[in-house]
Design a protein around this motif. Structure first.
Motif, PDB file in Angstrom:
ATOM      1  N   GLN A 294      25.598  45.375  48.109  1.00  0.00           N
ATOM      2  CA  GLN A 294      26.651  45.340  47.101  1.00  0.00           C
ATOM      3  C   GLN A 294      27.314  43.962  47.038  1.00  0.00           C
ATOM      4  O   GLN A 294      27.334  43.226  48.014  1.00  0.00           O
ATOM      5  CB  GLN A 294      27.694  46.413  47.399  1.00  0.00           C
ATOM      6  CG  GLN A 294      28.304  46.322  48.811  1.00  0.00           C
ATOM      7  CD  GLN A 294      29.215  47.498  49.132  1.00  0.00           C
ATOM      8  OE1 GLN A 294      29.888  48.022  48.245  1.00  0.00           O
ATOM      9  NE2 GLN A 294      29.241  47.918  50.382  1.00  0.00           N
ATOM     10  N   ASN A 295      27.864  43.666  45.856  1.00  0.00           N
ATOM     11  CA  ASN A 295      28.629  42.425  45.724  1.00  0.00           C
ATOM     12  C   ASN A 295      30.084  42.717  46.122  1.00  0.00           C
ATOM     13  O   ASN A 295      30.409  43.826  46.547  1.00  0.00           O
ATOM     14  CB  ASN A 295      28.502  41.850  44.310  1.00  0.00           C
ATOM     15  CG  ASN A 295      29.093  42.789  43.263  1.00  0.00           C
ATOM     16  OD1 ASN A 295      29.885  43.681  43.566  1.00  0.00           O
ATOM     17  ND2 ASN A 295      28.695  42.587  42.011  1.00  0.00           N
ATOM     18  N   LYS A 296      30.948  41.727  45.958  1.00  0.00           N
ATOM     19  CA  LYS A 296      32.333  41.871  46.422  1.00  0.00           C
ATOM     20  C   LYS A 296      33.076  42.980  45.685  1.00  0.00           C
ATOM     21  O   LYS A 296      34.037  43.545  46.183  1.00  0.00           O
ATOM     22  CB  LYS A 296      33.074  40.536  46.267  1.00  0.00           C
ATOM     23  CG  LYS A 296      32.620  39.509  47.294  1.00  0.00           C
ATOM     24  CD  LYS A 296      33.655  38.410  47.477  1.00  0.00           C
ATOM     25  CE  LYS A 296      33.180  37.354  48.456  1.00  0.00           C
ATOM     26  NZ  LYS A 296      32.369  36.276  47.814  1.00  0.00           N
ATOM     27  N   LYS A 297      32.619  43.285  44.454  1.00  0.00           N
ATOM     28  CA  LYS A 297      33.267  44.359  43.677  1.00  0.00           C
ATOM     29  C   LYS A 297      32.721  45.741  44.017  1.00  0.00           C
ATOM     30  O   LYS A 297      33.126  46.733  43.421  1.00  0.00           O
ATOM     31  CB  LYS A 297      33.036  44.106  42.181  1.00  0.00           C
ATOM     32  CG  LYS A 297      33.835  42.950  41.611  1.00  0.00           C
ATOM     33  CD  LYS A 297      33.637  42.930  40.092  1.00  0.00           C
ATOM     34  CE  LYS A 297      33.852  41.563  39.510  1.00  0.00           C
ATOM     35  NZ  LYS A 297      33.030  41.357  38.309  1.00  0.00           N
ATOM     36  N   GLU A 299      29.613  46.605  43.457  1.00  0.00           N
ATOM     37  CA  GLU A 299      28.512  46.951  42.551  1.00  0.00           C
ATOM     38  C   GLU A 299      27.173  46.661  43.226  1.00  0.00           C
ATOM     39  O   GLU A 299      27.056  45.699  43.979  1.00  0.00           O
ATOM     40  CB  GLU A 299      28.588  46.108  41.262  1.00  0.00           C
ATOM     41  CG  GLU A 299      29.827  46.344  40.443  1.00  0.00           C
ATOM     42  CD  GLU A 299      30.194  45.143  39.568  1.00  0.00           C
ATOM     43  OE1 GLU A 299      31.030  45.321  38.672  1.00  0.00           O
ATOM     44  OE2 GLU A 299      29.650  44.036  39.796  1.00  0.00           O
TER      45      GLU A 299
END
Ligand SMILES: *Cc1c(COP(=O)(O)O)cnc(C)c1O
Length: 405
Positions: A294-297, A299
């Motif tokens: 996942q990315n920082k958000k 997602e």
């Protein structure tokens, strides 16, 4: 106290802290109904009899457990046995759970099986089960994947499935998932969502695990018959994790080591791999709490593997739990290691494996020479490589054509 590793999920669908049902509250009763009907089906001798009969006479089970003598001798270490899921009707393990899902859908009075597909393997397995059981089938597929996967698109069409081309977003698997789920929500009374692996909200990870566990049940009987004892190691590749837990589940409480092979693809850089358990972290994806890339958000990140069945940014919650409990080791295998293993098995045994299964083989090829001659490894050969021939030939040709420095 000894942990009973087979004793999950709990009645809310948790494997340790993973899994659950991360869905809008208005959908909860829908999923609970599936769980209730499944519990009834599981105890219904008629349902079990029909399922077992189709596994035997339609799929061709039990699949053989084969001692790969040439390969084992070549490596000069442990004996490698192959669980031949590649010999199943339609060429892989997926048919084990799609037939179970189709029978459950029919029992619940549903009219249609619906799912997304990436490379088309799950779509074909589901459309096959739909044709067999007499249900409609609708498969959502990214427009780019439709172009890339013509043979599977033809199969889907011939099997009578309705193919929905998805033109939103990146026009690949992730967009197909969203599209399929939205279509399901429009008519949940008549549609059964046919999940492709041990993923999604409860009860799907449990249902798919149960249907796949036939693989390990057979393997246990077969290895005791052939070698007189349990194996030392089990190895399987990990996409969502269904073929792996299918082999592992029956052995979880035994003194048997287990290794899941994840794809490290081209490199360990973001977007170049799909090594979810090795490089990911806990979060939410597709209705479950599990490890994901996942990315920082929060997602899901783009993923890559030479094996299209392994390029998923999440993983089944049961594997997330077994990783944390250190019951199973998860390792990585690169695209080139998998490609090498693909060729080694083909030349030494005359068996062309799927590129997915080649990840498990590559791990066995690394491990076997380090072990004594009397040790036993069972590899889940999850599928056959016919679907990969064009692609493999293209890559090998590029390598040959490259001028030597
Ligand atoms: C789909 C597929 C896989 C990956 O799915 P899992 O749920 O991880 O088993 C592995 N091997 C083959 C041949 C497949 O088609």
């Amino acid at each position: 106290m000894k942990i009973n590793y087979k004793n999950s999920p709990d009645n809310k669908g948790y494997f340790g802290r993973y899994g659950g049902q991360i869905i809008p509250p208005e959908l909860k009763s829908l999923f609970d109904q599936i769980a209730q009907e499944y519990e009834k089906a599981k105890k219904d001798p008629q349902f079990i009899k029909e399922y077992k009969n189709l596994l035997k006479n339609y799929v061709g089970r039990p699949s053989p457990l084969y001692l790969a003598k040439n390969l084992s001798q070549k490596l000069g270490g442990a004996k490698i046995y192959l669980k031949r899921e590649d010999l199943n009707h339609t060429g892989a393990h997926k048919i084990n759970h799609t037939i179970g899902e189709a029978l459950l859908a029919k029992r619940m009075g549903k009219k249609k099986l619906l799912a997304e597909t990436g490379a088309g393997q799950h779509g074909v397995a589901l459309a096959t089960a739909a044709a067999l059981v007499g249900l409609e089938c609708e498969i959502h597929m990214g427009a780019i994947d439709i172009k890339k996967q013509q043979p599977n698109v033809s199969r889907l069409r011939l099997l009578g499935a309705k193919i929905v081309s998805v033109n939103s977003g990146g026009r690949c698997l992730k967009d197909a998932v969203d599209s399929a789920f939205n279509a399901f929500l429009k008519d949940p009374q008549n549609i059964f969502f046919g999940i492709g692996s041990v993923v999604g909200p409860h009860p799907f990870p449990m249902i798919v695990r149960d249907f796949q566990s036939i693989v390990g049940q057979e393997a246990k009987e077969q290895i005791i018959e052939q070698a007189g004892r349990l194996p030392d190691y089990l190895i399987a590749c990990i996409g969502g994790g269904s073929n792996a837990i299918g082999l592992f589940h029956e052995f979880l409480n035994d003194d048997v080591k287990m290794i899941g092979a994840e794809p490290s693809g081209r490199s360990f850089k973001d977007g170049d791999h799909a090594a979810t358990l090795t490089l990911g972290s806990p979060g939410e994806i597709h209705g479950m709490f599990t490890y994901l890339l996942q990315n920082k958000k929060g997602e899901p990140m783009p993923v890559h593997s030479i094996a299209s069945g392994l390029d998923y940014p999440g993983v089944g919650p049961i594997h997330a739990d077994l990783k944390d409990k250190k019951r199973i080791d998860y390792v990585t295998i690169s695209d080139s290691e998998a490609l090498e293993a693909f060729q080694i098995l083909t030349k030494s045994e005359g068996i062309i494996p799927a590129l997915e299964s080649s990840h498990a083989l590559a791990q066995a090829i690394k491990l076997a020479p380090q072990l004594e001659l009397d040790k036993i490894i069972i590899v889940n050969l999850s599928g056959r490589g016919d679907k990969d021939l064009d692609y493999v030939e293209k890559i090998l040709k590029q390598k040959i054509d490259k001028p030597k420095k």
